[in-house]
Design a protein around this motif. Sequence first.
Motif, PDB file in Angstrom:
ATOM      1  N   GLU A 116       4.228  -4.673  14.202  1.00 48.89           N
ATOM      2  CA  GLU A 116       3.639  -3.520  13.515  1.00 48.89           C
ATOM      3  C   GLU A 116       2.620  -3.981  12.481  1.00 48.89           C
ATOM      4  OE1 GLU A 116       5.643  -0.803  10.394  1.00 48.89           O
ATOM      5  OE2 GLU A 116       5.927   0.243  12.302  1.00 48.89           O
ATOM      6  N   ASN A 117       2.940  -5.054  11.775  1.00 53.09           N
ATOM      7  CA  ASN A 117       1.987  -5.603  10.803  1.00 53.09           C
ATOM      8  C   ASN A 117       0.696  -6.046  11.487  1.00 53.09           C
ATOM      9  OD1 ASN A 117       3.945  -5.207   8.878  1.00 53.09           O
ATOM     10  ND2 ASN A 117       4.329  -7.381   8.483  1.00 53.09           N
ATOM     11  N   SER A 141      -1.411  -3.130  12.489  1.00 53.49           N
ATOM     12  CA  SER A 141      -2.153  -2.570  11.350  1.00 53.49           C
ATOM     13  C   SER A 141      -3.330  -3.464  10.986  1.00 53.49           C
ATOM     14  CB  SER A 141      -1.218  -2.394  10.149  1.00 53.49           C
ATOM     15  OG  SER A 141      -0.881  -3.638   9.540  1.00 53.49           O
ATOM     16  N   LYS A 156      -6.263  -2.753  13.233  1.00 49.20           N
ATOM     17  CA  LYS A 156      -6.948  -1.501  12.883  1.00 49.20           C
ATOM     18  C   LYS A 156      -7.787  -1.663  11.617  1.00 49.20           C
ATOM     19  CE  LYS A 156      -3.397   1.348  15.086  1.00 49.20           C
ATOM     20  NZ  LYS A 156      -2.291   2.309  14.884  1.00 49.20           N
ATOM     21  N   ARG A 199       6.037  -2.523   3.190  1.00 49.82           N
ATOM     22  CA  ARG A 199       4.713  -1.914   3.053  1.00 49.82           C
ATOM     23  C   ARG A 199       4.031  -2.327   1.752  1.00 49.82           C
ATOM     24  NH1 ARG A 199       4.399   4.293   0.949  1.00 49.82           N
ATOM     25  NH2 ARG A 199       5.595   3.978  -0.956  1.00 49.82           N
ATOM     26  N   SER A 246       0.480  -3.925   1.918  1.00 47.86           N
ATOM     27  CA  SER A 246      -0.632  -3.215   1.291  1.00 47.86           C
ATOM     28  C   SER A 246      -1.324  -4.076   0.239  1.00 47.86           C
ATOM     29  CB  SER A 246      -0.140  -1.905   0.663  1.00 47.86           C
ATOM     30  OG  SER A 246       0.330  -1.010   1.648  1.00 47.86           O
ATOM     31  N   TRP A 300      -4.302   7.116  11.032  1.00 43.94           N
ATOM     32  CA  TRP A 300      -3.405   5.978  10.806  1.00 43.94           C
ATOM     33  C   TRP A 300      -3.500   5.475   9.378  1.00 43.94           C
ATOM     34  CZ3 TRP A 300      -6.072   1.678   9.262  1.00 43.94           C
ATOM     35  CH2 TRP A 300      -7.412   1.587   9.619  1.00 43.94           C
ATOM     36  N   VAL A 325       3.680   2.852   6.517  1.00 42.68           N
ATOM     37  CA  VAL A 325       3.082   1.529   6.705  1.00 42.68           C
ATOM     38  C   VAL A 325       2.292   1.099   5.478  1.00 42.68           C
ATOM     39  CG1 VAL A 325       1.512   0.157   8.151  1.00 42.68           C
ATOM     40  CG2 VAL A 325       2.954   1.917   9.191  1.00 42.68           C
ATOM     41  N   PHE A 326       1.549   2.030   4.874  1.00 40.37           N
ATOM     42  CA  PHE A 326       0.658   1.706   3.763  1.00 40.37           C
ATOM     43  C   PHE A 326       1.069   2.457   2.495  1.00 40.37           C
ATOM     44  CE2 PHE A 326      -2.427   1.763   7.500  1.00 40.37           C
ATOM     45  CZ  PHE A 326      -2.285   0.408   7.753  1.00 40.37           C
TER      46      PHE A 326
END
Length: 555
Positions: A33-34, A37, A40, A76, A80, A116, A122-123
């Motif tokens: 998942e990291n 991200s 993206k 997160r 972040s 997203w 996530v963020f």
Amino acid sequence: MKRKVLVFVFLVFGVLSFGNGKGISSNENQRIENLSSLAKIWGFLKYYHPNVARGNFNWDEQLIMMIPKVEGAKNREDLSKIYLDWITSLGVVKECRSCQNISGKSYFDKNFDLSWMDNLAVFTPELSRKLRYIEENRAQSNSFYVTKSPRENVEVRNESKYKDFEYPEKNYRLLSLFKYWNTIEYFFPYKYLTDQKWSTVLEEMIPRFEKVNNATEYQLVLLETVIKIDDTHASLYTNKNFEFFGKKYIPAFSNVIENKVVIVGIYNDSLARINDIRKGDIIEEIDGVNALEIMADRKKYVNGSNSNTKAKNYNYQLFNGSTDSVKVKIRRDNDFVLKTVKRYKGSDLKSNLSRTKEKFNLDANNIGYINLANIEANDQEEIMDKLKSTKALIIDLRNYPPLMPYRIARRLSFESKEYVKCLAPDLKYPGRFFWKKSLVIEPLKKSYYRGKVVLLVNEETQSRAEFVTMLLQAGDNVTTIGSQTAAADGDVSRFEFSGFVTAISGLGVFYPDGTETQRKGVKIDIEVRPTVKGIQEGKDEVLEKAKEYLVTEKS
């Protein structure tokens, strides 16, 4: 008692290994998942951050630097902070007043989705706000990485050239995936039509790219990713052919007819006779494996916007190989024959496909026939003048026309008509597409053709041929007969990523009423498909149907 213990152990093991449905631990899920991200954000900054879009950084190396940092983030907040520190290092993003002025453009936003950024699972809110600020104050000067062709489809440029990258180390394999994913994310006009939602591709393919063991596996997983955009223009050109498929061919080619693999054409007559392979032969097995099962197994490697086009494109996946011959089980005249067919290099085949060089003809029923594959620009007036008194015209588009036949099309309409409208990418707001002005065909009234017109199409009708079909369909008395076309309409954009070359349909092409051509193909009035019997008897059933329609149709 032992039975209960075994069941309990299995259930516990199942929860530990397969509880998330993928057999992946929670830590591994977090890592993937990291990385997703990161793909993206890396792509977003590449096209949106003014300092990055100018080419001020080696953006590939920035990604390689970020991968281990992002992989190690536990939550997160950690993730972040890594991104916020990275964005800060890229320099100040100044306020962009012109970015707020997007009036005057008619946007088509089915491809556009930056939601997203706002995923607070996530963020952190701070990072989300920072990303939205960059969107609102995005790069407006010419991008270092993308520009437009004269036709306004995207052209990718200034990407690092990589040599000997048939099988790079893991992080550079991820670079290839991330680079391709973002090119599609922001510049493929038909992203919204893919069978698999594009946003899900990263998490599926990241572990696949990481785990490949050699160059062949790596290039196959690249190919599989390209095939996911469901575009007939999408293919992968590598520095070496896949060992998996081989580069030798039998002297004939196949299609899927009536759910059977059928030989429909011959590359080389003499070699086909030597190997006793004929049009109409039904291929039951290849090297002992059912032909339809091979197709199902290799579907993920076959490009095509629809099943009709894929059926044609399976040919190379079925018969190619590295050995000098292949064993095939053929059904012919209700008998089964097992034979060994030789394979040849492409250069040895010296293709002599029996494509007629005839430009036009006239039959006994006063019906004219034009083969658009063979005409040149200056032929159009001569042909139309010679056929102007015919009862009807058949125009064959089961080919790739070398030109846009405007001089023919102008004679088929008595009034000006829109025939197509297109989408082009907005490079100042990546991911968004706008409608271009509709294209119009102007009539040549003094030479107006008053007879009926039939267009012939099939899966060979692709790209320009589909665009030409739409142009001619704007005529007053036009009927389209045949089967679903390749559904890859729009100028091709080719680009290189990490040593490999691929392509996409770079413009969105629609009928004036907004009907899509991608995935669907052009509009067809009367569907006619070849049959096994017709192929065996050497018939052109589509052409025969067109003539039958014109002879029996009332004026």
